[in-house]
Design an enzyme around this catalytic site. Sequence first.
Site, PDB file in Angstrom:
ATOM      1  N   ASN A   8       0.854  -1.188   0.000  1.00  0.00           N
ATOM      2  CA  ASN A   8       0.000   0.000   0.000  1.00  0.00           C
ATOM      3  C   ASN A   8       0.894   1.244   0.000  1.00  0.00           C
ATOM      4  O   ASN A   8       1.722   1.424   0.898  1.00  0.00           O
ATOM      5  CB  ASN A   8      -0.899  -0.036   1.240  1.00  0.00           C
ATOM      6  N   ARG A  19       4.713  18.870  -0.281  1.00  0.00           N
ATOM      7  CA  ARG A  19       5.401  19.860  -1.129  1.00  0.00           C
ATOM      8  C   ARG A  19       4.827  19.741  -2.541  1.00  0.00           C
ATOM      9  O   ARG A  19       4.006  18.886  -2.828  1.00  0.00           O
ATOM     10  CB  ARG A  19       6.922  19.594  -1.170  1.00  0.00           C
ATOM     11  N   HIS A  44      -5.524   3.418  -1.527  1.00  0.00           N
ATOM     12  CA  HIS A  44      -6.827   3.727  -0.930  1.00  0.00           C
ATOM     13  C   HIS A  44      -7.074   5.219  -1.151  1.00  0.00           C
ATOM     14  O   HIS A  44      -6.816   6.034  -0.251  1.00  0.00           O
ATOM     15  CB  HIS A  44      -6.806   3.372   0.557  1.00  0.00           C
ATOM     16  N   ARG A  46      -8.717   8.307  -0.840  1.00  0.00           N
ATOM     17  CA  ARG A  46      -9.816   8.798   0.002  1.00  0.00           C
ATOM     18  C   ARG A  46     -10.453  10.039  -0.627  1.00  0.00           C
ATOM     19  O   ARG A  46      -9.784  10.760  -1.392  1.00  0.00           O
ATOM     20  CB  ARG A  46      -9.283   9.109   1.405  1.00  0.00           C
ATOM     21  N   HIS A  51      -3.862  11.601   0.595  1.00  0.00           N
ATOM     22  CA  HIS A  51      -2.624  10.952   0.136  1.00  0.00           C
ATOM     23  C   HIS A  51      -2.762  10.553  -1.349  1.00  0.00           C
ATOM     24  O   HIS A  51      -2.364  11.320  -2.218  1.00  0.00           O
ATOM     25  CB  HIS A  51      -2.174   9.816   1.069  1.00  0.00           C
ATOM     26  N   GLU A  75      -8.717   0.301  -3.003  1.00  0.00           N
ATOM     27  CA  GLU A  75      -9.608   0.219  -1.854  1.00  0.00           C
ATOM     28  C   GLU A  75     -10.381   1.525  -1.699  1.00  0.00           C
ATOM     29  O   GLU A  75      -9.903   2.588  -2.088  1.00  0.00           O
ATOM     30  CB  GLU A  75      -8.793   0.002  -0.572  1.00  0.00           C
ATOM     31  N   THR A 110      -8.502   6.742   9.803  1.00  0.00           N
ATOM     32  CA  THR A 110      -8.058   5.563   9.069  1.00  0.00           C
ATOM     33  C   THR A 110      -9.162   4.522   9.215  1.00  0.00           C
ATOM     34  O   THR A 110     -10.085   4.689  10.011  1.00  0.00           O
ATOM     35  CB  THR A 110      -6.697   5.038   9.563  1.00  0.00           C
ATOM     36  N   HIS A 201      -4.165  -4.207   7.714  1.00  0.00           N
ATOM     37  CA  HIS A 201      -4.221  -3.061   8.625  1.00  0.00           C
ATOM     38  C   HIS A 201      -3.300  -3.323   9.821  1.00  0.00           C
ATOM     39  O   HIS A 201      -3.545  -4.195  10.632  1.00  0.00           O
ATOM     40  CB  HIS A 201      -5.619  -2.715   9.120  1.00  0.00           C
ATOM     41  N   ASP A 202      -2.251  -2.521   9.841  1.00  0.00           N
ATOM     42  CA  ASP A 202      -1.258  -2.571  10.921  1.00  0.00           C
ATOM     43  C   ASP A 202      -0.484  -3.887  10.976  1.00  0.00           C
ATOM     44  O   ASP A 202       0.108  -4.206  12.019  1.00  0.00           O
ATOM     45  CB  ASP A 202      -1.890  -2.278  12.286  1.00  0.00           C
ATOM     46  N   GLY A 224       0.903  -1.209   4.342  1.00  0.00           N
ATOM     47  CA  GLY A 224       1.380   0.107   3.962  1.00  0.00           C
ATOM     48  C   GLY A 224       2.149   0.805   5.051  1.00  0.00           C
ATOM     49  O   GLY A 224       3.367   0.986   4.962  1.00  0.00           O
ATOM     50  N   HIS A 225       1.462   1.174   6.109  1.00  0.00           N
ATOM     51  CA  HIS A 225       2.055   2.092   7.089  1.00  0.00           C
ATOM     52  C   HIS A 225       3.405   1.586   7.623  1.00  0.00           C
ATOM     53  O   HIS A 225       4.422   2.276   7.536  1.00  0.00           O
ATOM     54  CB  HIS A 225       1.066   2.330   8.230  1.00  0.00           C
TER      55      HIS A 225
HETATM   56  C1  LIG Z   1      -8.583  -0.661   4.425  1.00  0.00           C
HETATM   57  C2  LIG Z   1      -7.338  -0.438   5.161  1.00  0.00           C
HETATM   58  O1  LIG Z   1      -7.141  -0.920   6.240  1.00  0.00           O
HETATM   59  C3  LIG Z   1      -6.303   0.420   4.581  1.00  0.00           C
HETATM   60  O2  LIG Z   1      -6.597   0.914   3.343  1.00  0.00           O
HETATM   61  C4  LIG Z   1      -6.088   1.541   5.470  1.00  0.00           C
HETATM   62  O3  LIG Z   1      -7.330   2.166   5.567  1.00  0.00           O
HETATM   63  C5  LIG Z   1      -5.046   2.476   4.995  1.00  0.00           C
HETATM   64  O4  LIG Z   1      -5.571   3.772   4.896  1.00  0.00           O
HETATM   65  P1  LIG Z   1      -4.727   4.991   5.424  1.00  0.00           P
HETATM   66  O5  LIG Z   1      -3.382   4.857   4.820  1.00  0.00           O
HETATM   67  O6  LIG Z   1      -5.488   6.180   4.918  1.00  0.00           O
HETATM   68  O7  LIG Z   1      -4.711   4.890   6.913  1.00  0.00           O
HETATM   69  N1  LIG Z   2      -5.802  -2.952   3.410  1.00  0.00           N
HETATM   70  C1  LIG Z   2      -4.837  -2.566   4.366  1.00  0.00           C
HETATM   71  C2  LIG Z   2      -3.777  -1.789   3.701  1.00  0.00           C
HETATM   72  O1  LIG Z   2      -3.775  -1.619   2.525  1.00  0.00           O
HETATM   73  C3  LIG Z   2      -2.679  -1.230   4.483  1.00  0.00           C
HETATM   74  O2  LIG Z   2      -2.978  -0.969   5.811  1.00  0.00           O
HETATM   75  P1  LIG Z   2      -1.771  -0.426   6.707  1.00  0.00           P
HETATM   76  O3  LIG Z   2      -0.634  -1.415   6.616  1.00  0.00           O
HETATM   77  O4  LIG Z   2      -1.377   0.913   6.144  1.00  0.00           O
HETATM   78  O5  LIG Z   2      -2.349  -0.345   8.082  1.00  0.00           O
END
Ligand SMILES: CC(=O)[C@@H](O)[C@H](O)COP(=O)(O)O
Ligand SMILES: NCC(=O)COP(=O)(O)O
EC number: 2.6.99.2
Length: 249
Positions: A8, A19, A44, A46, A51, A75, A110, A201-202, A224-225
């Site tokens: 992600n 920037r 994703h 939004r 982002h 997503e 989120t 997610h996480d 992603g995060h």
């Molecule tokens: C559905 C899901 O869990 C991810 O897409 C998450 O919502 C990431 O979105 P953000 O990066 O905006 O937190």
């Molecule tokens: N669907 C979850 C995703 O794409 C990433 O979630 P996160 O790792 O950013 O919490």
Amino acid sequence: MKTHLSVNLNKVALVRNTRHLGIPSVTRAATLCLEAGAAGITVHPRPDARHIRAQDVLDLAELLKAWPDREFNVEGNPFHNLMDCVRDLRQRGLPVHQVTFVPDSEGQFTSDHGWSFPADAERLKPLIAEAHALNLRVSLFMDADPTAMAAAKEVGADRIELYTEPFAAAWGTADQQAQLDRFAAAAQAALDAGLGVNAGHDLNRDNLAAFAQQVPGLQEVSIGHALIADALELGYTATIQAYLACLGQ
Ligand SMILES: CC(=O)[C@@H](O)[C@H](O)COP(=O)(O)O
Ligand SMILES: NCC(=O)COP(=O)(O)O
């Protein structure tokens, strides 16, 4: 079963958007992740475009034309901007393989919950049918509730994505194994209902291996995060390799 790693890139876009210089580049990040072996890219977009922006979705789809064995997962909430986004990709003949429907409100911090059944069933059905008509796989973002999986199948979903934040939050606590058991039961219920199983997610380098080993039938994780945070320290290539190792690849 091999679990696909979909990266992600929301957080790359988040930094880029502070920037007007176009760095860090979302498409460059995608290229490095794919070159390192990622099975796909997730975004994703939004409604507030905090982002990922509509142009990022187009640019990534254009990039993925050169990677026909990799997947593009988009997503979002199908009652907000998601369907316009994927209709646009299809009209332009650009690749997109999966939509993940997420019940977020506009401006939500989120994602923090999945769809509710029977409450959401009737309104989801026509959008799932439309996504199928666009030749898209449909995954529904779901809490780890085994009793909800048959309903997700009944509305026409192909897969569910287990919302893994409660598992991640329990990691390292006395509740860790109970959460793993709960997610394994939810995944098994989804499999029994005829659904494929994604998760996200996480998820991170600490919790991923146990999750992938103990949750049955896991086809895809989108991360992603934590992954992008790791990439700031390790670089994309080493980071992707580390996550693939967690998945036994
Ligand atoms: C559905 C899901 O869990 C991810 O897409 C998450 O919502 C990431 O979105 P953000 O990066 O905006 O937190
Ligand atoms: N669907 C979850 C995703 O794409 C990433 O979630 P996160 O790792 O950013 O919490």
